[in-house]
Design a protein around this motif. Sequence first.
Motif, short mmCIF file in Angstrom:
data_model
loop_
_atom_site.label_atom_id
_atom_site.label_comp_id
_atom_site.label_asym_id
_atom_site.label_seq_id
_atom_site.Cartn_x
_atom_site.Cartn_y
_atom_site.Cartn_z
N MET A 4 0.71 -0.79 0.13
CA MET A 4 0.66 0.44 -0.56
C MET A 4 0.81 1.07 -0.30
SD MET A 4 -1.78 -0.11 3.84
CE MET A 4 -1.45 0.95 5.03
N GLY A 5 1.90 0.99 0.18
CA GLY A 5 3.28 2.49 -0.09
C GLY A 5 2.88 3.03 -0.97
N ASN A 6 3.14 2.19 -2.48
CA ASN A 6 3.27 2.66 -3.56
C ASN A 6 1.95 4.07 -4.20
OD1 ASN A 6 5.92 1.86 -4.27
ND2 ASN A 6 5.35 -0.05 -4.73
N ASP A 7 1.58 3.56 -3.85
CA ASP A 7 -0.16 4.14 -4.58
C ASP A 7 -0.35 5.88 -4.21
OD1 ASP A 7 -1.10 1.98 -1.69
OD2 ASP A 7 -2.53 1.77 -3.62
N LEU A 8 -0.07 5.28 -1.82
CA LEU A 8 0.17 6.49 -1.86
C LEU A 8 1.27 6.99 -2.01
CD1 LEU A 8 -1.79 5.41 2.11
CD2 LEU A 8 -2.83 6.82 -0.38
N ALA A 9 2.41 6.79 -2.30
CA ALA A 9 3.13 7.65 -2.60
C ALA A 9 2.78 8.24 -3.68
CB ALA A 9 4.77 7.14 -2.96
N ASP A 10 1.92 8.23 -4.63
CA ASP A 10 1.24 8.78 -5.77
C ASP A 10 0.40 9.30 -5.27
OD1 ASP A 10 -0.02 8.91 -8.15
OD2 ASP A 10 -1.25 7.88 -8.27
N PHE A 11 -0.68 9.34 -4.16
CA PHE A 11 -1.42 10.07 -3.37
C PHE A 11 -0.80 11.93 -2.98
CE2 PHE A 11 -3.42 11.53 0.15
CZ PHE A 11 -4.76 12.70 -0.33
N GLY A 12 1.02 11.13 -2.56
CA GLY A 12 1.38 12.49 -1.61
C GLY A 12 2.17 13.26 -2.79
N SER B 112 -8.04 7.91 1.76
CA SER B 112 -7.92 6.61 2.29
C SER B 112 -8.14 5.65 0.56
CB SER B 112 -9.20 6.30 2.91
OG SER B 112 -10.43 7.27 3.10
N LYS B 113 -8.83 6.18 -0.05
CA LYS B 113 -9.64 5.49 -1.31
C LYS B 113 -8.82 6.21 -2.28
CE LYS B 113 -14.01 5.36 1.11
NZ LYS B 113 -15.36 5.74 1.42
N ARG C 150 -9.40 6.82 -8.23
CA ARG C 150 -8.15 7.38 -8.96
C ARG C 150 -8.97 6.62 -10.76
NH1 ARG C 150 -2.71 10.01 -10.29
NH2 ARG C 150 -3.88 11.09 -11.53
N ARG C 151 -9.48 4.93 -9.92
CA ARG C 151 -10.30 3.84 -11.26
C ARG C 151 -11.05 5.26 -11.84
NH1 ARG C 151 -8.98 -0.17 -7.54
NH2 ARG C 151 -10.86 -0.26 -7.68
N LYS C 152 -11.91 5.17 -11.41
CA LYS C 152 -13.27 5.66 -11.38
C LYS C 152 -13.69 6.77 -11.63
CE LYS C 152 -15.41 2.62 -7.78
NZ LYS C 152 -15.91 2.44 -6.49
N THR C 153 -12.75 8.01 -11.36
CA THR C 153 -12.62 9.14 -11.75
C THR C 153 -11.52 9.67 -12.83
OG1 THR C 153 -13.38 9.14 -9.87
CG2 THR C 153 -13.03 11.50 -10.67
N SER C 154 -11.64 10.54 -14.09
CA SER C 154 -10.93 10.45 -14.83
C SER C 154 -10.44 12.11 -14.76
CB SER C 154 -11.64 10.94 -15.90
OG SER C 154 -12.41 11.75 -16.60
N ASP C 155 -10.82 13.08 -14.09
CA ASP C 155 -10.16 14.22 -13.16
C ASP C 155 -10.62 14.29 -11.90
OD1 ASP C 155 -9.75 16.46 -13.01
OD2 ASP C 155 -11.20 17.57 -13.85
#
Lengths: 165, 263
Positions: free
Chosen positions: A1-9, A46-47, A52-57
């Motif tokens: 779960m580290g990677n996707d939250l790094a992306d979020f950061g 947290s989601k 990211r998957r469901k929203t294009s923007d």
Amino acid sequence: MGNDLADFGEFVEAELPGLLRYGYVLTGNPHDASDLVQTVLEKVGSKWPSIRRKTSDPVAYIRRSMANAHISRWRRVKRERLVAETPEQHGYTEADPFEHEPLVRAVRELPPRQRAVVVLRYYEGLSENEIAEALGISTGTVKSQASKAISTLRTKVADPVESDG
Amino acid sequence: MNQHDDTEFTDGLRASLSDDRFALRPTASARESIVAAARRRRRRREVGYATGGSLAVAGVLLGGFLLVSPHQPEEGATLAEDAPSTSQPPGARAEARAEPGPPSDAAPMATGSDRVTRQRMAPVPDEAAERTHLGPDGYRSLRLGMSYDEIRETGMLADPDAPPPRDCVRYRLAKDDVAVRAILVSENVGLAAVVANRASTPEGIAVGSTREQLERAYDATEADDPAQYEIPTGAGGYYLFRVDDDRVSALSLVADEQDCGLP
């Protein structure tokens, strides 16, 4: 779960100034702006993979969420950590920067939904249909709220003394 | 107030809202604290999922307990006895009722929602449970979209001689259906909505559930409208939850196609 939250950061880092600014325009004060941004971003983070998957923007999604959260005046307990640097943190109370801006002050005094419509229309540049979709109200309501708001603003700007109340 | 004035005024408004004094500088730790808080929030949800396997099965049971008011103890007792627990080891029900503890090591984090989805398919076989079960497409023998005549034939209306609907009409159900307060029937599209009283969704959410439970059950975000959640059931309708003070205050099953002015 580290990677996707790094992306979020990275996303937060890039978008935070714009979101804070939008939050300030929307709420009318820097503390509520900071609060609103933090609350919404926490939830989004947290989601993040699913959003990211469901929203294009995602930014548009977040701005809509902020408008809705603002309208419902929904607040959790006040945050201890503010994500924006606000005047009080510097140990002094700054005068209202918009003290001599009757139009800005008048926008701030609008009821939350009218203000959200005005901000989405004239700050975000959304169409009436887009606003209706974003706020889950009819286009007719958007029109009537916008027209009410504009007429209030006109009156207050024409007679700014009244808005000093 | 002609067109020109309007344009001039709204241009001024645009300019005011774009004022640079609205710029706020993020604190140095803003990114970190938001990401950390998001992670904590996610972990809390995953803890929920980790215990969710047994909780979901027990949901009907717990729902029954929570939803039955004290003056009707016999109903609660029936529900408790009949709640399905076949897929669980004997200790599971007790565990599920206990306060959720720390996540079990065996519970895979990433697949939490899949686990819950599978559990949602647990059947609700017996009649007592069926009476509190607001399904994805209807309630007991009522189905969304059913015509008024078909509804009347189910014998579930409180007043079988009530006239058919003009526009949209609310009908009460016979009083043994305590779990559902009323239905909305449209002249054009038939059964438009089922308004729950004590009924719960297959995921165990009912009036009185917390926001937290609701969001966890449906992986829903409240961001769109914190006071209202619309969760598609995938069977021609959606669950409409109203939330006040962080608790579900109203629950209806609403047809996708309806003209009764529901959202």
